[in-house]
Design a protein around this motif. Structure first.
Motif, PDB file in Angstrom:
ATOM      1  N   LYS A 157      59.388  -7.498  40.949  1.00  0.00           N
ATOM      2  CA  LYS A 157      58.630  -6.589  42.366  1.00  0.00           C
ATOM      3  C   LYS A 157      57.694  -6.691  41.745  1.00  0.00           C
ATOM      4  O   LYS A 157      56.808  -6.151  42.678  1.00  0.00           O
ATOM      5  N   MET A 158      57.318  -7.547  40.565  1.00  0.00           N
ATOM      6  CA  MET A 158      55.501  -8.120  41.242  1.00  0.00           C
ATOM      7  C   MET A 158      55.214  -8.719  42.308  1.00  0.00           C
ATOM      8  O   MET A 158      54.793  -9.124  42.924  1.00  0.00           O
ATOM      9  N   LEU A 159      56.552  -9.517  42.386  1.00  0.00           N
ATOM     10  CA  LEU A 159      56.863 -11.084  43.117  1.00  0.00           C
ATOM     11  C   LEU A 159      56.349 -10.348  44.431  1.00  0.00           C
ATOM     12  O   LEU A 159      56.175 -10.968  45.625  1.00  0.00           O
ATOM     13  N   ASN A 160      57.528  -8.716  44.798  1.00  0.00           N
ATOM     14  CA  ASN A 160      57.370  -8.468  46.181  1.00  0.00           C
ATOM     15  C   ASN A 160      56.188  -7.592  46.525  1.00  0.00           C
ATOM     16  O   ASN A 160      55.847  -7.330  48.081  1.00  0.00           O
ATOM     17  N   ARG A 161      55.247  -7.933  45.954  1.00  0.00           N
ATOM     18  CA  ARG A 161      54.081  -6.728  46.088  1.00  0.00           C
ATOM     19  C   ARG A 161      53.085  -7.708  45.978  1.00  0.00           C
ATOM     20  O   ARG A 161      51.848  -7.387  46.183  1.00  0.00           O
ATOM     21  N   GLY A 162      53.351  -9.372  46.450  1.00  0.00           N
ATOM     22  CA  GLY A 162      52.494 -10.327  46.588  1.00  0.00           C
ATOM     23  C   GLY A 162      51.718 -11.062  44.810  1.00  0.00           C
ATOM     24  O   GLY A 162      50.293 -11.410  44.983  1.00  0.00           O
ATOM     25  N   VAL A 163      52.021 -10.300  43.379  1.00  0.00           N
ATOM     26  CA  VAL A 163      51.360 -10.557  42.768  1.00  0.00           C
ATOM     27  C   VAL A 163      52.313 -12.548  42.308  1.00  0.00           C
ATOM     28  O   VAL A 163      53.416 -11.731  41.751  1.00  0.00           O
ATOM     29  N   GLN A 164      51.621 -13.408  41.783  1.00  0.00           N
ATOM     30  CA  GLN A 164      52.324 -14.777  41.666  1.00  0.00           C
ATOM     31  C   GLN A 164      52.711 -13.975  39.759  1.00  0.00           C
ATOM     32  O   GLN A 164      51.873 -13.734  39.015  1.00  0.00           O
ATOM     33  N   VAL A 165      53.599 -15.274  39.831  1.00  0.00           N
ATOM     34  CA  VAL A 165      53.980 -14.494  38.123  1.00  0.00           C
ATOM     35  C   VAL A 165      54.714 -15.605  37.442  1.00  0.00           C
ATOM     36  O   VAL A 165      55.478 -16.496  38.351  1.00  0.00           O
ATOM     37  N   PHE A 166      54.145 -16.062  36.440  1.00  0.00           N
ATOM     38  CA  PHE A 166      54.454 -17.885  36.560  1.00  0.00           C
ATOM     39  C   PHE A 166      54.283 -17.764  34.509  1.00  0.00           C
ATOM     40  O   PHE A 166      53.026 -16.837  33.691  1.00  0.00           O
ATOM     41  N   SER A 167      55.042 -18.782  34.074  1.00  0.00           N
ATOM     42  CA  SER A 167      55.022 -18.974  32.611  1.00  0.00           C
ATOM     43  C   SER A 167      53.256 -19.582  31.939  1.00  0.00           C
ATOM     44  O   SER A 167      52.326 -19.921  32.725  1.00  0.00           O
ATOM     45  N   ALA A 168      53.141 -18.523  31.224  1.00  0.00           N
ATOM     46  CA  ALA A 168      51.598 -18.623  30.503  1.00  0.00           C
ATOM     47  C   ALA A 168      51.276 -20.462  29.790  1.00  0.00           C
ATOM     48  O   ALA A 168      50.449 -20.389  29.499  1.00  0.00           O
ATOM     49  N   LYS A 169      52.082 -20.707  29.742  1.00  0.00           N
ATOM     50  CA  LYS A 169      51.866 -21.997  29.278  1.00  0.00           C
ATOM     51  C   LYS A 169      51.967 -22.886  29.705  1.00  0.00           C
ATOM     52  O   LYS A 169      51.641 -24.079  29.234  1.00  0.00           O
ATOM     53  N   GLY A 170      51.647 -22.898  31.465  1.00  0.00           N
ATOM     54  CA  GLY A 170      51.760 -24.150  31.673  1.00  0.00           C
ATOM     55  C   GLY A 170      50.641 -24.713  32.583  1.00  0.00           C
ATOM     56  O   GLY A 170      49.903 -23.940  32.686  1.00  0.00           O
ATOM     57  N   GLN A 171      50.486 -25.757  33.260  1.00  0.00           N
ATOM     58  CA  GLN A 171      49.042 -26.308  33.982  1.00  0.00           C
ATOM     59  C   GLN A 171      48.837 -24.975  34.993  1.00  0.00           C
ATOM     60  O   GLN A 171      47.347 -24.894  35.155  1.00  0.00           O
ATOM     61  N   GLU A 172      49.848 -24.541  35.330  1.00  0.00           N
ATOM     62  CA  GLU A 172      48.658 -22.925  36.614  1.00  0.00           C
ATOM     63  C   GLU A 172      48.317 -22.229  35.786  1.00  0.00           C
ATOM     64  O   GLU A 172      47.962 -22.028  36.526  1.00  0.00           O
ATOM     65  N   ALA A 173      48.419 -22.286  34.290  1.00  0.00           N
ATOM     66  CA  ALA A 173      48.429 -20.853  34.056  1.00  0.00           C
ATOM     67  C   ALA A 173      46.904 -21.404  33.466  1.00  0.00           C
ATOM     68  O   ALA A 173      45.952 -20.835  33.725  1.00  0.00           O
ATOM     69  N   ILE A 174      46.104 -22.402  33.191  1.00  0.00           N
ATOM     70  CA  ILE A 174      44.571 -22.857  32.764  1.00  0.00           C
ATOM     71  C   ILE A 174      44.261 -23.353  34.027  1.00  0.00           C
ATOM     72  O   ILE A 174      42.893 -22.510  33.996  1.00  0.00           O
ATOM     73  N   ASP A 175      44.479 -23.686  34.991  1.00  0.00           N
ATOM     74  CA  ASP A 175      43.565 -23.978  36.430  1.00  0.00           C
ATOM     75  C   ASP A 175      44.278 -22.397  36.903  1.00  0.00           C
ATOM     76  O   ASP A 175      42.233 -22.597  37.542  1.00  0.00           O
ATOM     77  N   THR A 176      44.779 -20.975  36.907  1.00  0.00           N
ATOM     78  CA  THR A 176      43.972 -19.990  36.944  1.00  0.00           C
ATOM     79  C   THR A 176      43.059 -19.172  36.721  1.00  0.00           C
ATOM     80  O   THR A 176      42.188 -19.470  36.899  1.00  0.00           O
ATOM     81  N   ALA A 177      43.146 -19.862  35.480  1.00  0.00           N
ATOM     82  CA  ALA A 177      42.348 -19.428  34.431  1.00  0.00           C
ATOM     83  C   ALA A 177      40.817 -19.482  34.530  1.00  0.00           C
ATOM     84  O   ALA A 177      39.997 -19.118  34.298  1.00  0.00           O
TER      85      ALA A 177
END
Length: 484
Positions: free
Chosen positions: A140-160
């Motif tokens: 439901k979050m993805l369908n509303r344009g919210v990206q969702v992924f694990s808090a432990k990956g490199q993506e989370a660090i880069d986004t922060a």
């Protein structure tokens, strides 16, 4: 009793058939709307046709134009969060679930997406497809344009590191800072808004909140909770709270549309009561919360049992009263849930107490009951969203004199308060009897509660309060950046 003549039965069935068809069609439409509207606040603009229909219907009933309807010749009302357009916001949650904290964070994601912010949601508990609830919430979050992924990956660090704002949701989410960001923690702290909902003492651990003094600010749902955190962190942990903002929550537009629509409430009331085996004239006292000892279902049932005895011993003339526990989960087979059901059986209350599984959609139950019981124990609720939702449905509230409930319920005006703990059992029992025997008091308290919601507990009130906090955090971050 003798059988009724078959011709009479056929006549009655013919009379009822058109009404039943109408109710079934109305119910199916309404339920589809309710399920969809849980996350419809993410949608841009006023594309909710059912919501528009309800608003316009209300305006016609009042003989004028409803103030929330934006016609083509009217300029849209500015959204207080418009300044967040194109900002990158990272939301960090310890889990995706139907509990209060995660749902509030997802609601914030929707509000930010509505104004065009780029929103990323990360969670420490990455789901598997076998968990239907988590899987559904994520999509439901993805369908509303919210990206969702694990808090432990490199993506989370880069986004922060790139984000304009990072929102940590609940005290437990604090563990994410060191575990994931590691050497980047200091770079991220100035733009962190820590949204705290907990009231329990076991959350006051340095491993959770040691970085709390260095973040951009803390946002807490009630003054009671904010004072508790201020005193507890200083006395127990020897640390100082950052700039702290109290933000009372508000009801969504979708919930208010149902609460203010008489036809919708009538249909929902009839359907839910029929499913419970409760007659229209019966009185229903409900506790809507996850089943746990801290929410006080056991003490509520003891109070309800005492009220039944008091009504019988005093020979009071009142309609049959029922207790409903919404938030049950027999699949979990918890010891506490078993205790509740055993208590009901031992006191022969099976016909008066009803258990309903936990649900994301509370509006049908609020439409079908007469009084909400908010019986959270110890320090009470941090805020208690269900309380303002019940007041929107013009329900009086019987609540514990603890936590955020005291900032919502005006004792003697919008409801009645009783002490937490065992000493509150008899006062709550007496309050149940008071409202059961006085229909005028119930209705007056319900009306006053609704007026209080309209004055301070709507979605736009919450958006305005959150907007002020986000501006302060962004200003604080900019100042820290210029000084460095």
């Amino acid at each position: 009793m003798g059988k009724q003549p078959s011709a009479w039965i056929t006549t009655q069935q013919k009379k009822r058939w058109p009404l039943m068809v109408l109710l079934l069609l109305s119910l199916s439409t309404l339920m589809a709307f309710l399920i969809r509207s849980t996350f419809d606040s993410c949608s841009n603009g006023s594309s909710n046709n059912v919501g528009n229909f309800i608003r316009e219907g209300q305006a016609e009933e009042k003989g004028g134009t409803h103030h929330q309807v934006n016609h083509n010749d009217e300029a849209p009302t500015p959204n207080p969060l418009d300044f967040m357009k194109s900002k990158l916001v990272l939301l960090v949650s310890h889990e995706l679930s139907l509990s209060g904290g995660p749902l509030l964070l997802m609601e914030l994601a929707c509000l930010l997406r509505e104004v065009g912010a780029d929103v990323v949601l990360v969670t420490n508990q990455k789901q598997t497809e076998s968990d239907d609830i988590i899987y559904s919430l994520e999509h439901k979050m993805l369908n509303r344009g919210v990206q969702v992924f694990s808090a432990k990956g490199q993506e989370a660090i880069d986004t922060a590191l790139k984000a304009d704002l990072v929102v940590l949701n609940t005290a437990v989410a604090g563990k994410w800072l060191d575990a994931v960001l590691k050497e980047h923690v200091a770079d991220v702290l100035p733009k962190v808004l820590w949204w705290i909902h907990e009231m329990r003492g076991h959350y006051f651990k340095l491993e959770y909140v040691k970085h709390l003094p260095l973040v951009g600010g803390a946002m807490i749902d009630s003054h009671t909770t904010a004072n508790y955190w201020k005193n507890r962190t200083r006395e127990r942990l020897g640390i100082k709270m950052p700039e702290t903002y109290v933000v009372h929550l508000g009801n969504s537009k979708e919930l208010m549309e149902v609460a203010e629509n008489r036809v919708a409430k009538l249909v929902l009331r009839e359907h839910v009561r029929e499913s419970l085996g409760v007659k229209n004239e019966d009185l229903v006292f409900a506790l809507i919360n996850s089943v746990s000892r801290g929410k006080g279902q056991d003490l509520f049932l003891r109070s309800f049992h005492e009220s039944l005895k008091l009504i019988q011993e005093s020979k009071l003339k009142v309609p049959p009263i029922h207790a409903v526990i919404v938030g049950s989960d027999m699949n979990a087979q918890t010891k506490f849930e078993t205790e509740l059901r055993n208590f009901v059986s031992q006191n022969n209350m099976q016909g008066r107490v009803h258990f309903v599984n936990k649900t994301l959609t509370v509006a049908p139950y609020l439409a079908s009951i007469d009084v909400l019981v908010q019986n959270s124990q110890a320090r009470g609720e941090c805020f208690g969203r269900i309380t303002i939702e019940a007041m929107a449905f013009q329900l009086p509230v019987l609540g514990t004199a603890a936590g955020g409930t005291m900032e919502i319920v005006v004792n003697g005006t919008t409801g009645l308060l009783h002490p937490a703990g065992k000493e509150g059992v008899m006062p709550l029992s007496n309050n149940i009897v008071k409202l059961a025997t006085n229909v005028e008091k119930r209705l007056t308290m319900g009306k006053k509660g609704y007026e209080r919601v309209k004055e301070r507990f709507l979605e736009h009130h919450m958006s305005e309060r959150i907007a002020k906090v986000l501006k302060e955090i962004l200003l604080h971050k900019a100042k820290r950046h210029s000084e460095s």
